[in-house]
Write a protein that holds these residues in place. Structure first.
Motif, PDB file in Angstrom:
ATOM      1  N   VAL A  53       0.856  -1.178   0.000  1.00 60.04           N
ATOM      2  CA  VAL A  53       0.000   0.000   0.000  1.00 60.04           C
ATOM      3  C   VAL A  53       0.899   1.236   0.000  1.00 60.04           C
ATOM      4  O   VAL A  53       1.865   1.320   0.746  1.00 60.04           O
ATOM      5  CB  VAL A  53      -0.946   0.001   1.213  1.00 60.04           C
ATOM      6  N   ALA A  62      -6.846  -0.540  -0.912  1.00 60.19           N
ATOM      7  CA  ALA A  62      -6.508  -1.269   0.312  1.00 60.19           C
ATOM      8  C   ALA A  62      -7.674  -1.243   1.302  1.00 60.19           C
ATOM      9  O   ALA A  62      -7.950  -2.253   1.954  1.00 60.19           O
ATOM     10  CB  ALA A  62      -5.252  -0.679   0.942  1.00 60.19           C
ATOM     11  N   ALA A  66      -9.600  -4.363   2.940  1.00 62.62           N
ATOM     12  CA  ALA A  66      -9.873  -4.533   4.373  1.00 62.62           C
ATOM     13  C   ALA A  66     -11.342  -4.873   4.594  1.00 62.62           C
ATOM     14  O   ALA A  66     -11.682  -5.660   5.478  1.00 62.62           O
ATOM     15  CB  ALA A  66      -9.484  -3.269   5.137  1.00 62.62           C
ATOM     16  N   VAL A  97      -1.168  -3.755   7.553  1.00 65.09           N
ATOM     17  CA  VAL A  97      -1.106  -3.165   6.218  1.00 65.09           C
ATOM     18  C   VAL A  97       0.318  -3.307   5.701  1.00 65.09           C
ATOM     19  O   VAL A  97       1.259  -2.762   6.301  1.00 65.09           O
ATOM     20  CB  VAL A  97      -1.515  -1.671   6.255  1.00 65.09           C
ATOM     21  N   SER A  99       3.006  -2.069   3.947  1.00 64.38           N
ATOM     22  CA  SER A  99       3.186  -0.656   3.629  1.00 64.38           C
ATOM     23  C   SER A  99       4.491  -0.372   2.908  1.00 64.38           C
ATOM     24  O   SER A  99       5.556  -0.875   3.297  1.00 64.38           O
ATOM     25  CB  SER A  99       3.159   0.161   4.927  1.00 64.38           C
ATOM     26  N   GLN A 106      -2.274   3.879   7.515  1.00 58.44           N
ATOM     27  CA  GLN A 106      -2.843   2.619   7.984  1.00 58.44           C
ATOM     28  C   GLN A 106      -4.218   2.782   8.624  1.00 58.44           C
ATOM     29  O   GLN A 106      -5.111   1.957   8.379  1.00 58.44           O
ATOM     30  CB  GLN A 106      -1.882   1.918   8.953  1.00 58.44           C
ATOM     31  N   VAL A 109      -6.915   2.836   5.965  1.00 57.98           N
ATOM     32  CA  VAL A 109      -7.089   1.506   5.376  1.00 57.98           C
ATOM     33  C   VAL A 109      -7.948   0.658   6.310  1.00 57.98           C
ATOM     34  O   VAL A 109      -8.903   0.003   5.888  1.00 57.98           O
ATOM     35  CB  VAL A 109      -5.729   0.825   5.105  1.00 57.98           C
ATOM     36  N   ALA A 131      -4.073  -0.466  13.900  1.00 62.21           N
ATOM     37  CA  ALA A 131      -3.754  -0.558  12.481  1.00 62.21           C
ATOM     38  C   ALA A 131      -2.254  -0.315  12.353  1.00 62.21           C
ATOM     39  O   ALA A 131      -1.772   0.775  12.694  1.00 62.21           O
ATOM     40  CB  ALA A 131      -4.540   0.467  11.669  1.00 62.21           C
ATOM     41  N   GLY A 133       1.559  -0.881  10.209  1.00 66.56           N
ATOM     42  CA  GLY A 133       2.266  -1.127   8.964  1.00 66.56           C
ATOM     43  C   GLY A 133       3.284  -2.229   9.149  1.00 66.56           C
ATOM     44  O   GLY A 133       3.972  -2.278  10.172  1.00 66.56           O
ATOM     45  N   VAL A 143      -3.364  -6.346   2.821  1.00 68.14           N
ATOM     46  CA  VAL A 143      -4.043  -6.170   4.108  1.00 68.14           C
ATOM     47  C   VAL A 143      -4.380  -7.538   4.704  1.00 68.14           C
ATOM     48  O   VAL A 143      -4.748  -8.466   3.979  1.00 68.14           O
ATOM     49  CB  VAL A 143      -5.358  -5.364   3.936  1.00 68.14           C
TER      50      VAL A 143
END
Length: 152
Positions: A53, A62, A66, A97, A99, A106, A109, A131, A133, A143
């Protein structure tokens, strides 16, 4: 409306529980709680989006991934709780996530998952959440989402 009716009103249905990729169970119930394994955005047994992402995957795509993860998570929870209507509360959601360096979105997302849970379960879908990364996820998924749910 019941969770099943809300899901239908959204034009969605619970998918089959995603088969584990390794030696684990999709969800485990202990007492009044269900813990899921990490749920990927598998649709029909396939991961349709891959990459990081903020690089190959946009934050908007993304967030939709999710949302699919959350739908798969609901299926896993329902499979051991006797249906969606037996979910009394989503307690905790953790969103991972994959990343790109420097990506800091994040939480946005993760909203894809959080918003679906609230749409389907109402107030019972509102939850605590992290959330985070990460460098890479299984199958190069962008994700992955895991859940703790209270059930009756």
């Amino acid at each position: 409306m019941t969770p099943e009716e809300r899901l239908a009103a959204l034009g969605l249905e619970l998918p089959e529980v995603v088969a584990p990729l390794a030696a684990y169970l999709p969800a485990v119930r202990t007492g009044d709680y269900v813990y899921t394994s990490g749920q990927l955005a598998m649709v029909g047994g396939k991961l349709e989006v891959t990459g990081k992402v903020g690089a190959e995957v946009t934050p908007e795509v993304a967030a939709e991934q999710a949302r699919i993860c959350a739908l798969n998570g609901l299926a896993a929870i329902a499979s051991v709780a006797g249906g969606l209507s037996n979910i009394t509360r989503i307690v905790k959601v953790v969103v991972f996530v994959a990343s790109a360096p420097g990506f800091t979105g994040q939480p946005a997302v993760g909203n894809g998952a959080s918003e679906l849970l609230a749409e389907v379960l109402g107030e019972a879908g509102r939850h605590a959440r992290s959330a985070v990364g990460v460098a890479v996820l299984p199958l190069d998924a962008p994700v992955e989402v895991e859940f703790v749910a209270e059930v009756r």
